[in-house]
Enzyme design. Structure first.
Site, PDB file in Angstrom:
ATOM      1  N   ARG A  90       0.684  -1.298  -0.166  1.00 51.68           N
ATOM      2  CA  ARG A  90       0.013  -0.059  -0.030  1.00 51.68           C
ATOM      3  C   ARG A  90       0.791   1.258  -0.085  1.00 51.68           C
ATOM      4  O   ARG A  90       0.663   2.189  -0.698  1.00 51.68           O
ATOM      5  CB  ARG A  90      -0.930  -0.034   1.314  1.00 51.68           C
ATOM      6  CG  ARG A  90      -1.792   1.232   1.316  1.00 51.68           C
ATOM      7  CD  ARG A  90      -2.521   1.219   2.286  1.00 51.68           C
ATOM      8  NE  ARG A  90      -3.499   2.477   2.634  1.00 51.68           N
ATOM      9  CZ  ARG A  90      -4.508   2.731   3.538  1.00 51.68           C
ATOM     10  NH1 ARG A  90      -4.880   1.837   4.154  1.00 51.68           N
ATOM     11  NH2 ARG A  90      -5.132   3.899   3.251  1.00 51.68           N
ATOM     12  N   TYR A 244     -14.116  10.111  -2.156  1.00 49.82           N
ATOM     13  CA  TYR A 244     -13.381   9.683  -3.143  1.00 49.82           C
ATOM     14  C   TYR A 244     -13.487  10.530  -4.333  1.00 49.82           C
ATOM     15  O   TYR A 244     -12.415  10.454  -5.307  1.00 49.82           O
ATOM     16  CB  TYR A 244     -13.657   8.176  -3.616  1.00 49.82           C
ATOM     17  CG  TYR A 244     -13.053   7.035  -2.400  1.00 49.82           C
ATOM     18  CD1 TYR A 244     -11.832   6.623  -2.272  1.00 49.82           C
ATOM     19  CD2 TYR A 244     -13.910   6.705  -1.428  1.00 49.82           C
ATOM     20  CE1 TYR A 244     -11.249   5.693  -1.385  1.00 49.82           C
ATOM     21  CE2 TYR A 244     -13.542   5.808  -0.705  1.00 49.82           C
ATOM     22  CZ  TYR A 244     -12.226   5.248  -0.419  1.00 49.82           C
ATOM     23  OH  TYR A 244     -11.745   4.397   0.505  1.00 49.82           O
TER      24      TYR A 244
END
Length: 421
Positions: A90, A244
């Site tokens: 990540r 988002y």
């Protein structure tokens, strides 16, 4: 009933276990199996999970195993919450795209594609083993990128539904602002996973009064601050985009921030270190407050509702899930996976009718759906050119020079997870 959590060693798991304990009348879990290749973390999480069950007088058993086949054997439902490559992957997803002036994020853009390429083959392998063990088992996917992963599962004929906590988070926040119980708030939620808009906020159900205008009028500043978008933008749109959408609506601003601040991956890694230390305390018998900052808030309530509806017809009658389009949004292919309100029963999730979608949102949905189709092809078949085409199609990239460079970066940083590289 028996439930299995793949990725049971995740720091998310106590949130899920807390929901199973509190909502046992909705979802009576007889056996909860936690499976994870990280045996040390698995034992730590399981010990806390048992303490949570004991504290809340839940008489179900919690078992652990690193043997996936044993874990899914006889399971009525399997929940997927894995992270291929861990937090180290990540961290890479959120940093190397910045070198090309693109957003670094683990579920969208170049980082999101990298995660999809690592994740889809692993998830499909797990799903095949679930089907061999119990063809009737449901797979509930919380593993990102949920839309692409769920589409891969459905394309291979698995009994799967995708789940995200964005909608339930909005439902809880809006209910608090309006001073009503969460169950009274029905969202007109439409889009793709991590690309959604709340186009209506209805009281009492799908046919209830839409109070979104009043919500924006009275609480617009608070909603905008939570999204880190200007209040004026929300007023002009007349809808509430998911957080988002900031990666799309304020791309350059986000890139500037990301270049000067620690990555979210670094923050989460530190939280995980602290959480694991807390979980090791034998006196801890509930989820700590820090877990709310980890992400996945209200995941347990959403997971319980979904599992209950799929397994025994209980749970909320309408839920926001990721499922096949099948004509619900006529501007998208039938096999696209959309995130909308659905009626969930033992037969699966059937999307509710969606009113006409503004071209402002429909156009972006169509473009991202095309990217997801290319991304899934790249995940299943591999190849540099397929990766390049997926990146070129993504609206956060879209320039051939950037896509070319990002392709090389993606492959270089993920070679150990890509069998074809």
């Amino acid at each position: 009933m028996k439930l299995t959590v793949v990725g049971g060693g995740s720091t998310y798991t106590p949130e899920l276990v807390d929901g199973f304990a509190r909502l046992r009348d909705t979802l009576p879990v007889r056996e909860l199996v936690l499976t994870d290749p990280a045996a040390d973390r698995l034992d730590l999480i399981a010990a806390l999970a048992r303490r949570i069950f004991t504290r809340q007088a839940h008489d179900g058993t919690i078992t652990t195993t690193t043997d996936l086949d044993a874990a899914v054997d006889g399971a009525d439902a399997v929940l997927l919450q894995l992270r291929v490559g861990g937090q180290a992957a990540r961290q890479q997803d959120e940093t190397w795209p910045l070198e090309c002036g693109c957003v670094g994020q683990e579920t969208t853009g170049a980082g999101g594609l990298a995660k999809a390429l690592r994740t889809v083959p692993v998830v499909l392998g797990i799903a095949d083993r679930v089907r061999r063990a119990n063809p009737g088992a449901w797979i509930i996917d919380f593993t990102n990128p949920v839309g692409i992963v769920t589409r891969a599962l459905l394309q291979e004929g698995h009994r799967a539904v995708g789940l995200c906590n964005v909608a339930i988070g909005f439902q809880r926040k809006f209910a608090a602002m309006l001073g009503v119980p969460p169950a009274d708030v029905h969202l007109d939620h439409v889009g793709l996973n991590h690309l959604t808009w709340e186009t209506g906020v209805r009281l009492g159900g799908p046919a209830g009064k839409d109070v979104l205008p009043e919500l924006l009028s009275g609480h617009g500043e608070a909603v905008a601050a939570d999204l880190r978008l200007p209040r004026a933008l929300l007023d002009r749109l007349g809808v509430v985009p998911s957080y988002y959408l900031r990666y799309f609506y304020a791309h350059d601003e986000v890139v500037r921030e990301q270049r000067t601040k620690p990555s979210r991956a670094a923050e989460v890694a530190e939280m995980e270190r602290q959480l694991l230390a807390l979980y090791a305390d034998p006196a801890l018998d509930g989820k700590p407050e820090l877990l709310a900052s980890r992400g996945g808030a209200h995941y347990s309530e959403a997971a319980v509702d979904l599992a209950a509806a799929l397994l025994n017809g209980a749970g909320a009658p309408h839920q926001v899930v990721n499922t096949r389009n099948d004509g619900t949004l006529p501007f998208l292919p039938d096999d696209a996976v959309i995130e909308v309100q659905a009626a969930v029963t033992r037969e699966g999730a059937a999307p509710l009718p969606v009113p006409s979608v503004d071209p402002l949102y429909a156009g972006l949905m169509a473009q991202v759906t095309a990217y997801e189709d290319l991304a899934l092809t790249a995940a299943l078949r591999g190849g540099r050119e397929r990766v390049f085409k997926a990146l070129l199609a993504h609206p956060l990239i879209g320039q051939y020079a950037a896509a070319d460079r990002l392709t090389d970066q993606l492959i270089a940083h993920n070679r150990e997870h890509l069998t074809w590289a």
